[in-house]
Design a protein around this motif. Sequence first.
Motif, PDB file in Angstrom:
ATOM      1  N   CYS A 159       0.871  -1.180   0.000  1.00  0.00           N
ATOM      2  CA  CYS A 159       0.000   0.000   0.000  1.00  0.00           C
ATOM      3  C   CYS A 159       0.912   1.235   0.000  1.00  0.00           C
ATOM      4  O   CYS A 159       0.794   2.091  -0.864  1.00  0.00           O
ATOM      5  CB  CYS A 159      -0.899  -0.019   1.227  1.00  0.00           C
ATOM      6  SG  CYS A 159      -1.980   1.406   1.311  1.00  0.00           S
ATOM      7  N   GLY A 205      -6.661   8.212  -6.962  1.00  0.00           N
ATOM      8  CA  GLY A 205      -7.348   7.386  -5.987  1.00  0.00           C
ATOM      9  C   GLY A 205      -8.838   7.663  -5.923  1.00  0.00           C
ATOM     10  O   GLY A 205      -9.327   8.675  -6.449  1.00  0.00           O
ATOM     11  N   ALA A 206      -9.530   6.742  -5.257  1.00  0.00           N
ATOM     12  CA  ALA A 206     -10.984   6.826  -5.135  1.00  0.00           C
ATOM     13  C   ALA A 206     -11.432   8.189  -4.615  1.00  0.00           C
ATOM     14  O   ALA A 206     -12.424   8.756  -5.075  1.00  0.00           O
ATOM     15  CB  ALA A 206     -11.449   5.724  -4.199  1.00  0.00           C
ATOM     16  N   ARG A 207     -10.675   8.719  -3.662  1.00  0.00           N
ATOM     17  CA  ARG A 207     -11.082   9.976  -3.026  1.00  0.00           C
ATOM     18  C   ARG A 207     -10.922  11.188  -3.938  1.00  0.00           C
ATOM     19  O   ARG A 207     -11.442  12.257  -3.656  1.00  0.00           O
ATOM     20  CB  ARG A 207     -10.303  10.174  -1.715  1.00  0.00           C
ATOM     21  CG  ARG A 207     -10.736   9.164  -0.656  1.00  0.00           C
ATOM     22  CD  ARG A 207      -9.641   8.835   0.334  1.00  0.00           C
ATOM     23  NE  ARG A 207     -10.015   7.704   1.170  1.00  0.00           N
ATOM     24  CZ  ARG A 207      -9.840   6.416   0.816  1.00  0.00           C
ATOM     25  NH1 ARG A 207      -9.296   6.108  -0.355  1.00  0.00           N
ATOM     26  NH2 ARG A 207     -10.214   5.439   1.617  1.00  0.00           N
ATOM     27  N   MET A 239      -5.059  -5.207  -9.527  1.00  0.00           N
ATOM     28  CA  MET A 239      -4.168  -4.500  -8.610  1.00  0.00           C
ATOM     29  C   MET A 239      -4.244  -5.261  -7.287  1.00  0.00           C
ATOM     30  O   MET A 239      -5.344  -5.489  -6.767  1.00  0.00           O
ATOM     31  CB  MET A 239      -4.604  -3.054  -8.430  1.00  0.00           C
ATOM     32  CG  MET A 239      -3.794  -2.373  -7.336  1.00  0.00           C
ATOM     33  SD  MET A 239      -3.992  -0.600  -7.295  1.00  0.00           S
ATOM     34  CE  MET A 239      -2.721  -0.078  -8.435  1.00  0.00           C
ATOM     35  N   GLU A 291       0.257   6.857  -6.662  1.00  0.00           N
ATOM     36  CA  GLU A 291      -0.844   7.829  -6.587  1.00  0.00           C
ATOM     37  C   GLU A 291      -0.376   9.280  -6.537  1.00  0.00           C
ATOM     38  O   GLU A 291       0.564   9.621  -5.817  1.00  0.00           O
ATOM     39  CB  GLU A 291      -1.720   7.511  -5.360  1.00  0.00           C
ATOM     40  CG  GLU A 291      -2.883   8.482  -5.200  1.00  0.00           C
ATOM     41  CD  GLU A 291      -3.969   8.022  -4.240  1.00  0.00           C
ATOM     42  OE1 GLU A 291      -3.905   6.874  -3.737  1.00  0.00           O
ATOM     43  OE2 GLU A 291      -4.893   8.814  -3.994  1.00  0.00           O
ATOM     44  N   GLN A 311      -1.680   7.043 -10.634  1.00  0.00           N
ATOM     45  CA  GLN A 311      -2.935   6.579 -10.045  1.00  0.00           C
ATOM     46  C   GLN A 311      -3.707   7.764  -9.467  1.00  0.00           C
ATOM     47  O   GLN A 311      -3.138   8.580  -8.749  1.00  0.00           O
ATOM     48  CB  GLN A 311      -2.617   5.561  -8.943  1.00  0.00           C
ATOM     49  CG  GLN A 311      -3.827   5.066  -8.171  1.00  0.00           C
ATOM     50  CD  GLN A 311      -3.462   3.961  -7.191  1.00  0.00           C
ATOM     51  OE1 GLN A 311      -2.606   3.118  -7.474  1.00  0.00           O
ATOM     52  NE2 GLN A 311      -4.091   3.954  -6.040  1.00  0.00           N
ATOM     53  N   ARG A 367       3.424  -1.447  -7.708  1.00  0.00           N
ATOM     54  CA  ARG A 367       2.640  -0.346  -7.145  1.00  0.00           C
ATOM     55  C   ARG A 367       3.183  -0.011  -5.758  1.00  0.00           C
ATOM     56  O   ARG A 367       3.836  -0.842  -5.114  1.00  0.00           O
ATOM     57  CB  ARG A 367       1.141  -0.683  -7.057  1.00  0.00           C
ATOM     58  CG  ARG A 367       0.766  -1.793  -6.108  1.00  0.00           C
ATOM     59  CD  ARG A 367      -0.531  -1.515  -5.336  1.00  0.00           C
ATOM     60  NE  ARG A 367      -0.348  -0.535  -4.282  1.00  0.00           N
ATOM     61  CZ  ARG A 367      -1.272   0.344  -3.916  1.00  0.00           C
ATOM     62  NH1 ARG A 367      -2.433   0.372  -4.512  1.00  0.00           N
ATOM     63  NH2 ARG A 367      -1.029   1.191  -2.921  1.00  0.00           N
ATOM     64  N   LYS A 413       0.056   9.425   0.393  1.00  0.00           N
ATOM     65  CA  LYS A 413      -1.058   8.569   0.799  1.00  0.00           C
ATOM     66  C   LYS A 413      -2.278   9.354   1.278  1.00  0.00           C
ATOM     67  O   LYS A 413      -2.157  10.176   2.188  1.00  0.00           O
ATOM     68  CB  LYS A 413      -0.618   7.655   1.957  1.00  0.00           C
ATOM     69  CG  LYS A 413       0.441   6.635   1.613  1.00  0.00           C
ATOM     70  CD  LYS A 413       0.011   5.676   0.523  1.00  0.00           C
ATOM     71  CE  LYS A 413      -1.264   4.912   0.785  1.00  0.00           C
ATOM     72  NZ  LYS A 413      -1.684   4.099  -0.381  1.00  0.00           N
ATOM     73  N   GLU A 463      -2.430  -5.720  -3.320  1.00  0.00           N
ATOM     74  CA  GLU A 463      -1.459  -5.227  -2.336  1.00  0.00           C
ATOM     75  C   GLU A 463      -0.656  -6.390  -1.749  1.00  0.00           C
ATOM     76  O   GLU A 463      -1.228  -7.371  -1.261  1.00  0.00           O
ATOM     77  CB  GLU A 463      -2.165  -4.413  -1.251  1.00  0.00           C
ATOM     78  CG  GLU A 463      -2.511  -3.027  -1.804  1.00  0.00           C
ATOM     79  CD  GLU A 463      -2.969  -2.009  -0.788  1.00  0.00           C
ATOM     80  OE1 GLU A 463      -2.881  -0.811  -1.094  1.00  0.00           O
ATOM     81  OE2 GLU A 463      -3.432  -2.394   0.301  1.00  0.00           O
TER      82      GLU A 463
HETATM   83  C1  PEP Z   1      -4.334   2.592  -2.671  1.00  0.00           C
HETATM   84  O1  PEP Z   1      -4.259   2.126  -3.822  1.00  0.00           O
HETATM   85  O2  PEP Z   1      -3.524   2.339  -1.770  1.00  0.00           O
HETATM   86  C2  PEP Z   1      -5.511   3.435  -2.346  1.00  0.00           C
HETATM   87  C3  PEP Z   1      -5.455   4.384  -1.420  1.00  0.00           C
HETATM   88  O3  PEP Z   1      -6.582   3.116  -3.075  1.00  0.00           O
HETATM   89  P1  PEP Z   1      -8.082   3.713  -3.110  1.00  0.00           P
HETATM   90  O4  PEP Z   1      -7.979   5.082  -3.678  1.00  0.00           O
HETATM   91  O5  PEP Z   1      -8.814   2.752  -4.004  1.00  0.00           O
HETATM   92  O6  PEP Z   1      -8.616   3.695  -1.699  1.00  0.00           O
END
Ligand code: PEP
Length: 336
Positions: free
Chosen positions: A102, A183-185, A295, A164, A181, A126, A131, A297
């Motif tokens: 992660c 991220g979802a957020r 993907m 990310e 990347q 990855r 983070k 981890e």
């Molecule tokens: C990640 O890939 O570690 C991550 C934070 O992913 P996500 O945006 O899907 O929560």
Amino acid sequence: MIIICKKSAKEAEIQDLLEILSQKGVEPHPIYGETETIVGLVGDTSKILAEDIEAIDIVKNVKRVSEPFKLANIKFHPNQTVVDAGGVKIGGGNFAVMAGPCSVESEEQIVETAKKIKASGGNFLRGGAFKPRTSPYAFRGLKAEGLRLLELAKKETGLPIVTELMAIEHLQYFDNVDVIQIGARNMQNFELLTELGKCNKPILLKRGLANTIEEWLMSAEYIMASGNTDVILCERGIRTFETALRNTYDLSCIPLLRKMTHLPVIGDPSHATGKAAMVHSLSKATVAVGADGLMIEVHPNPQKALSDGAQSITPEAFDYVMKDVKKYCILEGKLL
Ligand code: PEP
Ligand code: MN
């Protein structure tokens, strides 16, 4: 709006058609197929009459596209997009596995993990350096130093890097990153998406925590509309009423997206479930529903991981998962 040209249409005639369309204030996107040429129109087509276009000699057919996403739409681009990232292809029959911790935590952690991922047949390394964490007091990544360590692992193994990006100001550290990347957020951080449209690196766009498939495709459209068509979608689980797992893995979105978009789609069973024990079976399921990649981890010591330890598998477990993923790829006719 989509214009399908007759097979007999000559290049000069297609150029004339593109000119006529541009003069109508829309942006024509021609796609030259083996048998016919399709011209997709982006912009306000409401004032363009289909009959006027159909009256042009080389035009066979005109169709209105009701979906709000155009460049990401399969109707605009009937062949699947193949994204080439750091020499590895994703999509159109090419399967890619992105694996790693992660968070990047130390040189030893990232380099050792990368070597094992490579040995097991993973295609990308990855690892998060910047983070997004729910708590401001949690480990938020090694930032620029994390990127330096990822580059070191890339040098050692040759594995391209996926990491990310959270803020456009950090792009200065991403020169040697192969896939950015989102991220979802940040899936609906429209300013960030627009800026990424101007960079020439593939973008891995994760699905938002509570976003519909159409909203997700509209976010891909933001990147594509500002110039970058190398977008890979990643299903990573969504919030539902179910609380037994971290998220609900929406595997059904993968075959559905196949019918909606030409963009590659990968699945992330690690974030989707939050449980290491779920990763093996759901990795196989991800291949079986037709995804273009995974993907996963992977951490050398998940119990000591600084983030997402509960969902991280060991390199040994990853090796076992890869053995089955390879078999499933053969069944699906995918190249891994
Ligand atoms: C990640 O890939 O570690 C991550 C934070 O992913 P996500 O945006 O899907 O929560
Ligand atoms: Mn994570």
